[in-house]
Design a protein around this motif. Structure first.
Motif, PDB file in Angstrom:
ATOM      1  N   PHE A 178       8.958 -36.805  31.826  1.00 64.47           N
ATOM      2  CA  PHE A 178       9.755 -37.964  31.423  1.00 64.47           C
ATOM      3  C   PHE A 178      10.122 -37.824  29.959  1.00 64.47           C
ATOM      4  N   ASP A 179      11.310 -38.322  29.639  1.00 62.01           N
ATOM      5  CA  ASP A 179      11.849 -38.205  28.288  1.00 62.01           C
ATOM      6  C   ASP A 179      11.719 -39.501  27.506  1.00 62.01           C
ATOM      7  N   ASP A 180      11.616 -40.631  28.209  1.00 62.72           N
ATOM      8  CA  ASP A 180      11.570 -41.912  27.521  1.00 62.72           C
ATOM      9  C   ASP A 180      10.523 -42.854  28.112  1.00 62.72           C
ATOM     10  N   MET A 181      10.407 -42.875  29.429  1.00 66.22           N
ATOM     11  CA  MET A 181       9.478 -43.810  30.057  1.00 66.22           C
ATOM     12  C   MET A 181       8.847 -43.160  31.284  1.00 66.22           C
ATOM     13  N   GLY A 182       7.540 -43.286  31.359  1.00 67.86           N
ATOM     14  CA  GLY A 182       6.815 -42.774  32.517  1.00 67.86           C
ATOM     15  C   GLY A 182       5.621 -43.654  32.799  1.00 67.86           C
ATOM     16  N   THR A 183       4.746 -43.183  33.654  1.00 65.53           N
ATOM     17  CA  THR A 183       3.551 -43.955  34.005  1.00 65.53           C
ATOM     18  C   THR A 183       2.343 -43.035  34.069  1.00 65.53           C
ATOM     19  N   ILE A 184       1.168 -43.644  33.888  1.00 65.82           N
ATOM     20  CA  ILE A 184      -0.102 -42.967  34.152  1.00 65.82           C
ATOM     21  C   ILE A 184      -0.837 -43.789  35.211  1.00 65.82           C
ATOM     22  N   HIS A 185      -1.316 -43.113  36.222  1.00 62.97           N
ATOM     23  CA  HIS A 185      -2.110 -43.787  37.237  1.00 62.97           C
ATOM     24  C   HIS A 185      -3.309 -42.901  37.580  1.00 62.97           C
ATOM     25  N   MET A 186      -4.297 -43.486  38.215  1.00 56.52           N
ATOM     26  CA  MET A 186      -5.515 -42.751  38.551  1.00 56.52           C
ATOM     27  C   MET A 186      -5.610 -42.512  40.047  1.00 56.52           C
ATOM     28  N   GLU A 187      -6.064 -41.324  40.388  1.00 57.34           N
ATOM     29  CA  GLU A 187      -6.431 -40.985  41.762  1.00 57.34           C
ATOM     30  C   GLU A 187      -7.788 -40.298  41.730  1.00 57.34           C
TER      31      GLU A 187
END
Length: 588
Positions: free
Chosen positions: A387-396
């Protein structure tokens, strides 16, 4: 449905189902051509009075009558030589008539030009149908322009330029078959876009070059405030990350709306007939000059409303509203939105590391990655943009992963090395390149790539306000406090200037819902720490001297050293694992 031709707001929209000239004769006798020539005569009264007087015979003809006279002359000129039309008043000045031809051609090409057709009307419709029709129009306009130019000049041209003489972009539409909710019936009459063709490079000149104000929540459903003429609206279905978003837009903003396909994945026809997660209404004629969002909890849809106003004619409003709605929805699902950039740096020996640089606009995220490419050009094989501007972090299973939201990048030209924009020029859309905040939007990654899980090895805050160099590692609590503070030296790329603070450096969802975001930050930072991810800061120095890239280069060198060291450690650990596995096998 739109008229045969609509000319307003510096743009022209052609309805190919109602007005499509297959040859020059059809073009010259069409009402569409007459409407454009009449428009041209009218604007010359202000833009070129000499041409206006020439065409209206010193003001004795109305613009409409002058247009009809000119078209009749054009039709005769197809058959006869210029000298054979000596009885026609328009033939009296060869040089003046050549100027008229150039002015008409320039006036046409100075408009933002778009064409569309209905895919439901053709059982065997495919992208080749749309491309062929649009390309034929482009060729027809070029050939017609050259015919008149050469006949009036009395000789053939010596230089030919194959420019985009037809449209800047074209698209196909279909009627919505399925109603995802009775509450949204007013929107179901708006045709849905299913295919888009862009003629790049595309250069747009919107009236605004900066985003101002904030996206704020309202308790009034935008559906209760719709001021929409369904004959002048389209819907663009896109995928923002893994969410489906319907972008309903006023035709006067068609150039900016279609530009979104260079930044987000266009949804398929099948996907566009399901319930969306997000809805945007762009150009609502409510007279309020607002950017509001609303959560329809009954249908679980986040809705954004952007008023029809000159300041809204900026691509950032579309992009950031889509990302705001995405972030609000994803936080409810337990995913943490990150305002920053994530890349996988692939070394020439095949090893790869995932790094995230977080920060608000102007902090130096994009610049640091460009500098990393430069200092590591002899060692780096590829820099893959997650991602260049906005992304997410999530857990698995306790492991944090990054995912992206956009398949493209919306970048300030000043942030890039001087030659970079030209490398991707053939695929790019440029916004107001003459302005200080000039930007481009260019495809960067595939949708399948950005939406898969990407391991994280480094997560740093981009610090442009501290007079330090390089990169520092921070304890988890200090890192978390730094990120939440969201401090930066604002450089005027938005409405802010000077030292400012924005919660979690993200005014697009997290700032509006801090009570939801706070526990997500705590859980994410703990998971990052538990998984051995490097947490720290990179110092970009952009708040002190934007033209001096020495600070950026120092940070890039330390980032490169980290990547090389981490890659070496990973390789060593893998060798140990192989040796232990071999020893265990021998022991058996």
């Amino acid at each position: 449905m739109l008229k045969k031709i609509s000319i307003y707001n510096g743009q022209v929209i052609l309805n190919y189902d109602r007005a499509y000239p297959k040859d020059r004769a059809t073009l010259l006798k069409s009402r569409t051509f007459e409407k454009f020539i009449t428009y041209f005569v009218r604007i010359t009264e202000e833009t070129n009075p000499a041409v206006y007087l020439y065409l209206t015979q010193d003001g004795t003809l109305t613009p409409k009558k002058a247009a009809q006279e000119l078209i009749e002359f054009f039709r005769l000129l197809v058959v006869f030589d210029y000298e054979e039309l000596s009885d026609n008043p328009l033939e009296r000045d060869r040089h003046q008539l050549l100027d008229v031809i150039e002015e008409i051609y320039h006036s046409w090409r100075s408009l933002q030009r778009f064409g569309f057709m209905n895919s439901n009307n053709m059982p065997d419709f495919g992208i080749n149908t749309l491309v062929r029709r649009d390309s034929n129009l482009n060729d027809l306009i070029l050939r017609t322009y050259r015919l008149y130019q050469e006949k009036i000049a009395g000789r053939p041209n010596l230089v030919y330029r194959q420019v985009q003489a037809g449209t800047n972009a074209c698209f196909s539409i279909h009627e919505v078959r399925n109603s995802f909710s009775e509450d949204y019936l007013p929107l179901h009459k708006i045709p849905m876009i299913d295919t888009v063709m862009l003629r790049t490079p595309m250069i747009l000149h919107p009236t605004s070059s900066k985003r101002t104000g904030m996206f704020t929540e309202t308790d009034v459903n935008p559906l209760d405030m719709l001021y929409i003429n369904t004959e002048e609206w389209f819907c663009l279905p896109i995928k923002v990350g893994k969410l489906l978003c319907f972008v309903y837009f006023n035709c006067k903003y068609i150039a900016l709306a279609l530009s979104m396909v260079n930044l987000f994945e266009l949804a398929t026809v099948e996907e566009s007939e399901t319930k969306p997660d997000l809805i945007m209404i762009y150009g609502n004629e409510d007279g309020l000059n607002e950017t509001k969002y609303y959560h329809d909890t009954d249908n679980d849809i986040w809705i954004g409303r952007i008023s029809d106003h000159p300041r809204m004619e900026y691509f950032g409003y579309l992009k950031k509203m889509a990302l705001t709605l995405h972030n609000l929805a994803m936080m409810e699902r337990g995913w943490l939105p990150i305002h920053g950039a994530m890349v996988n740096v692939v070394l020439k020996d095949g090893r790869s590391k995932g790094i995230i640089l977080m920060g608000d606009s102007g902090a130096g995220k994009s610049e640091s990655i460009e500098a990393l490419k430069s200092v590591g050009r002899d060692l780096i094989k590829d820099v893959q943009v997650v991602f260049d501007d906005m992304g997410t972090i999530h857990m698995e299973d306790g492991v944090p992963y990054g995912q992206g939201t956009e398949t493209g990048a919306f970048i300030r030209l000043d942030d890039l090395d001087p030659g970079t924009p030209y490398k991707d020029m053939d695929r790019s859309i440029f916004f107001a390149p003459e302005n200080p905040n000039a930007r481009m939007v260019v495809p960067a990654s595939s949708y399948s790539f950005i939406t898969k899980n990407h391991p994280i090895d480094l997560y740093c805050y981009a610090n442009n306000y501290t007079d330090k160099c390089g990169m520092d590692e921070l304890p988890a609590d200090e890192f978390k406090a730094t990120c939440k503070a969201g401090t930066r030296m604002a450089l005027g790329t938005t409405q802010e200037k000077g030292l400012s603070k924005t919660y979690f450096a993200n005014p697009f969802g997290p700032m509006q819902r801090q009570e939801v975001c706070d526990p997500l930050i705590d859980d994410t930072v703990k998971a990052l720490e538990d998984n051995g991810v490097f947490l720290g800061q990179v110092y970009t120095h952009l708040g002190f001297d934007k033209t001096n890239r020495a600070g950026i280069e120092d940070a890039a060198k330390e980032l490169l050293d980290f990547i090389l060291d981490q890659a070496a450690e990973t390789e060593a650990a893998e060798d140990v694992d192989v040796q232990e596995a071999a020893a265990a096998e021998d022991a058996e």
